[in-house]
Scaffold this motif. Sequence first.
Motif, PDB file in Angstrom:
ATOM      1  N   SER A  13      21.639 -21.860  -4.054  1.00 41.75           N
ATOM      2  CA  SER A  13      21.341 -20.484  -3.627  1.00 41.75           C
ATOM      3  C   SER A  13      20.024 -20.005  -4.221  1.00 41.75           C
ATOM      4  N   ARG A  14      18.986 -20.803  -3.972  1.00 39.38           N
ATOM      5  CA  ARG A  14      17.656 -20.419  -4.460  1.00 39.38           C
ATOM      6  C   ARG A  14      16.583 -21.026  -3.585  1.00 39.38           C
ATOM      7  N   PHE A  15      15.529 -20.241  -3.428  1.00 41.34           N
ATOM      8  CA  PHE A  15      14.325 -20.747  -2.805  1.00 41.34           C
ATOM      9  C   PHE A  15      13.479 -21.324  -3.922  1.00 41.34           C
ATOM     10  N   THR A  16      12.802 -22.430  -3.651  1.00 36.39           N
ATOM     11  CA  THR A  16      11.990 -23.071  -4.674  1.00 36.39           C
ATOM     12  C   THR A  16      10.567 -23.252  -4.172  1.00 36.39           C
ATOM     13  N   ASP A  32      25.806 -13.255   1.940  1.00 34.19           N
ATOM     14  CA  ASP A  32      27.189 -12.965   2.308  1.00 34.19           C
ATOM     15  C   ASP A  32      27.444 -13.105   3.812  1.00 34.19           C
ATOM     16  N   GLY A  33      26.469 -13.643   4.538  1.00 36.00           N
ATOM     17  CA  GLY A  33      26.610 -13.826   5.976  1.00 36.00           C
ATOM     18  C   GLY A  33      26.019 -12.695   6.793  1.00 36.00           C
ATOM     19  N   ARG A  34      25.794 -11.532   6.171  1.00 35.87           N
ATOM     20  CA  ARG A  34      25.161 -10.397   6.841  1.00 35.87           C
ATOM     21  C   ARG A  34      23.860 -10.008   6.150  1.00 35.87           C
ATOM     22  N   THR A  35      23.867 -10.146   4.810  1.00 35.72           N
ATOM     23  CA  THR A  35      22.693  -9.787   4.017  1.00 35.72           C
ATOM     24  C   THR A  35      22.365 -10.911   3.038  1.00 35.72           C
ATOM     25  N   VAL A  36      21.103 -10.924   2.624  1.00 33.67           N
ATOM     26  CA  VAL A  36      20.667 -11.830   1.569  1.00 33.67           C
ATOM     27  C   VAL A  36      20.153 -10.945   0.430  1.00 33.67           C
ATOM     28  N   ALA A  37      20.850 -10.994  -0.692  1.00 35.22           N
ATOM     29  CA  ALA A  37      20.411 -10.253  -1.869  1.00 35.22           C
ATOM     30  C   ALA A  37      19.484 -11.167  -2.656  1.00 35.22           C
TER      31      ALA A  37
END
Length: 99
Positions: A13-16, A32-37
């Motif tokens: 769960s990370r962009f690198t 969560d399937g609707r939002t990306v925190a």
Amino acid sequence: MSDLLFADDKTASRFTLHRGDDLVSVLDYRDDGRTVALTRAFTIPTFRGHGYAAIVTERAVDAIEQAGDREIIPVCWYVGEWFEAHPERSALLHARPTS
């Protein structure tokens, strides 16, 4: 900066962001399937001062926008400031309900 490699490590769960073989910056997230925190931007201390956090943030926002099915919640202070500096991208932000 063409030697930079951006990736979405969904398992972690990370962009690198890598420069050659070196990991230079990460942006952690919760989806969560609707939002990306976007929860934490971090640049490896020896690579700070080169704008890598801005690059990983911009590329993550681009990737989320391209997918077209999520809104963004900027939990991390850095990501919040990035959106303040890029108001043209604010349509991607999740609108919090007002009471």
